[in-house]
Design a protein around this motif. Sequence first.
Motif, PDB file in Angstrom:
ATOM      1  N   ASP A 130      18.308 109.692  96.847  1.00 33.43           N
ATOM      2  CA  ASP A 130      17.276 110.595  97.072  1.00 33.43           C
ATOM      3  C   ASP A 130      16.541 110.261  97.902  1.00 33.43           C
ATOM      4  OD1 ASP A 130      15.982 113.098  97.117  1.00 33.43           O
ATOM      5  OD2 ASP A 130      15.079 112.487  95.421  1.00 33.43           O
ATOM      6  N   VAL A 131      16.654 109.759  99.079  1.00 35.56           N
ATOM      7  CA  VAL A 131      15.898 110.054 100.822  1.00 35.56           C
ATOM      8  C   VAL A 131      16.994 110.316 101.830  1.00 35.56           C
ATOM      9  CG1 VAL A 131      15.761 108.026 102.637  1.00 35.56           C
ATOM     10  CG2 VAL A 131      16.712 106.937 100.115  1.00 35.56           C
ATOM     11  N   PRO A 132      15.487 112.039 101.102  1.00 37.99           N
ATOM     12  CA  PRO A 132      16.157 112.889 102.312  1.00 37.99           C
ATOM     13  C   PRO A 132      16.573 112.446 103.726  1.00 37.99           C
ATOM     14  CG  PRO A 132      13.714 113.246 100.880  1.00 37.99           C
ATOM     15  CD  PRO A 132      14.858 112.097 100.841  1.00 37.99           C
ATOM     16  N   LEU A 133      15.899 111.539 104.310  1.00 34.86           N
ATOM     17  CA  LEU A 133      16.659 111.536 105.796  1.00 34.86           C
ATOM     18  C   LEU A 133      18.045 111.235 105.718  1.00 34.86           C
ATOM     19  CD1 LEU A 133      15.950 111.480 108.614  1.00 34.86           C
ATOM     20  CD2 LEU A 133      15.346 108.985 108.625  1.00 34.86           C
ATOM     21  N   MET A 134      18.157 110.450 104.702  1.00 36.32           N
ATOM     22  CA  MET A 134      19.650 109.908 104.479  1.00 36.32           C
ATOM     23  C   MET A 134      21.009 111.038 103.907  1.00 36.32           C
ATOM     24  SD  MET A 134      20.391 106.834 106.255  1.00 36.32           S
ATOM     25  CE  MET A 134      22.151 107.184 105.370  1.00 36.32           C
ATOM     26  N   ARG A 135      20.562 111.666 103.272  1.00 40.34           N
ATOM     27  CA  ARG A 135      21.125 112.732 102.744  1.00 40.34           C
ATOM     28  C   ARG A 135      21.319 113.718 104.310  1.00 40.34           C
ATOM     29  NH1 ARG A 135      21.272 116.077  97.401  1.00 40.34           N
ATOM     30  NH2 ARG A 135      23.174 116.728  97.882  1.00 40.34           N
ATOM     31  N   ALA A 136      20.576 114.070 104.909  1.00 46.20           N
ATOM     32  CA  ALA A 136      20.337 115.282 106.196  1.00 46.20           C
ATOM     33  C   ALA A 136      20.891 114.762 107.234  1.00 46.20           C
ATOM     34  CB  ALA A 136      18.613 115.855 106.985  1.00 46.20           C
ATOM     35  N   ALA A 137      20.820 112.857 107.371  1.00 41.27           N
ATOM     36  CA  ALA A 137      21.252 112.592 108.153  1.00 41.27           C
ATOM     37  C   ALA A 137      23.346 112.497 107.841  1.00 41.27           C
ATOM     38  CB  ALA A 137      21.792 111.542 108.933  1.00 41.27           C
ATOM     39  N   ILE A 138      23.334 112.476 107.008  1.00 42.88           N
ATOM     40  CA  ILE A 138      24.814 112.536 106.689  1.00 42.88           C
ATOM     41  C   ILE A 138      25.490 113.457 106.639  1.00 42.88           C
ATOM     42  CG2 ILE A 138      26.449 111.589 104.553  1.00 42.88           C
ATOM     43  CD1 ILE A 138      24.944 109.043 104.302  1.00 42.88           C
ATOM     44  N   GLY A 139      24.903 114.470 105.894  1.00 44.97           N
ATOM     45  CA  GLY A 139      25.158 116.061 105.965  1.00 44.97           C
ATOM     46  C   GLY A 139      26.549 116.232 105.307  1.00 44.97           C
ATOM     47  N   PRO A 140      27.471 117.082 105.049  1.00 45.41           N
ATOM     48  CA  PRO A 140      28.176 117.441 104.237  1.00 45.41           C
ATOM     49  C   PRO A 140      30.003 116.554 105.038  1.00 45.41           C
ATOM     50  CG  PRO A 140      28.748 118.761 106.132  1.00 45.41           C
ATOM     51  CD  PRO A 140      27.466 117.981 105.933  1.00 45.41           C
ATOM     52  N   VAL A 141      29.779 114.545 104.902  1.00 47.50           N
ATOM     53  CA  VAL A 141      30.840 114.085 105.991  1.00 47.50           C
ATOM     54  C   VAL A 141      32.007 114.014 104.591  1.00 47.50           C
ATOM     55  CG1 VAL A 141      31.388 111.612 106.693  1.00 47.50           C
ATOM     56  CG2 VAL A 141      28.774 112.810 107.501  1.00 47.50           C
ATOM     57  N   SER A 142      33.174 113.641 104.877  1.00 50.58           N
ATOM     58  CA  SER A 142      34.410 113.861 104.485  1.00 50.58           C
ATOM     59  C   SER A 142      34.562 112.303 103.374  1.00 50.58           C
ATOM     60  CB  SER A 142      35.567 113.969 104.832  1.00 50.58           C
ATOM     61  OG  SER A 142      35.946 112.841 105.704  1.00 50.58           O
ATOM     62  N   ASP A 143      34.971 111.723 102.380  1.00 45.75           N
ATOM     63  CA  ASP A 143      35.259 110.431 102.515  1.00 45.75           C
ATOM     64  C   ASP A 143      36.492 109.311 103.679  1.00 45.75           C
ATOM     65  OD1 ASP A 143      33.973 110.393  99.793  1.00 45.75           O
ATOM     66  OD2 ASP A 143      36.085 110.860  98.828  1.00 45.75           O
TER      67      ASP A 143
END
Length: 107
Positions: free
Chosen positions: A71-84
């Motif tokens: 749960d790191v909002p900055l990383m989750r926002a940066a990665i977004g919906p990235v494929s495997d």
Amino acid sequence: MRTFLVVALGLTCALQALAADMPPKPVRLGLCAACHGETGMAQIPGAPNLAGQKLDYLRKALKDYRDGSRDVPLMRAAIGPVSDADLDQLARWYSAQTPPPQAAGQP
């Protein structure tokens, strides 16, 4: 002259082998590089260096950020919906980078 040619040929083959081991630069590297650097050396305070990290660790960490397990909002926002596949490319890229040697006397 023959020795020089043999050495030159050997170096050429060695450099080609090293270049072949380097994965292609990921298309999605840009946003990651803003904080972690293109070669995995952090560009901002607090961002970890990624160069040379274990491939499996990076792969899992990126998936965990994307899926919300970490749960790191900055990383989750940066990665977004990235494929495997994109995550795998990023993990392979950063794990293949060589970190600079530690300075003498540093822990």
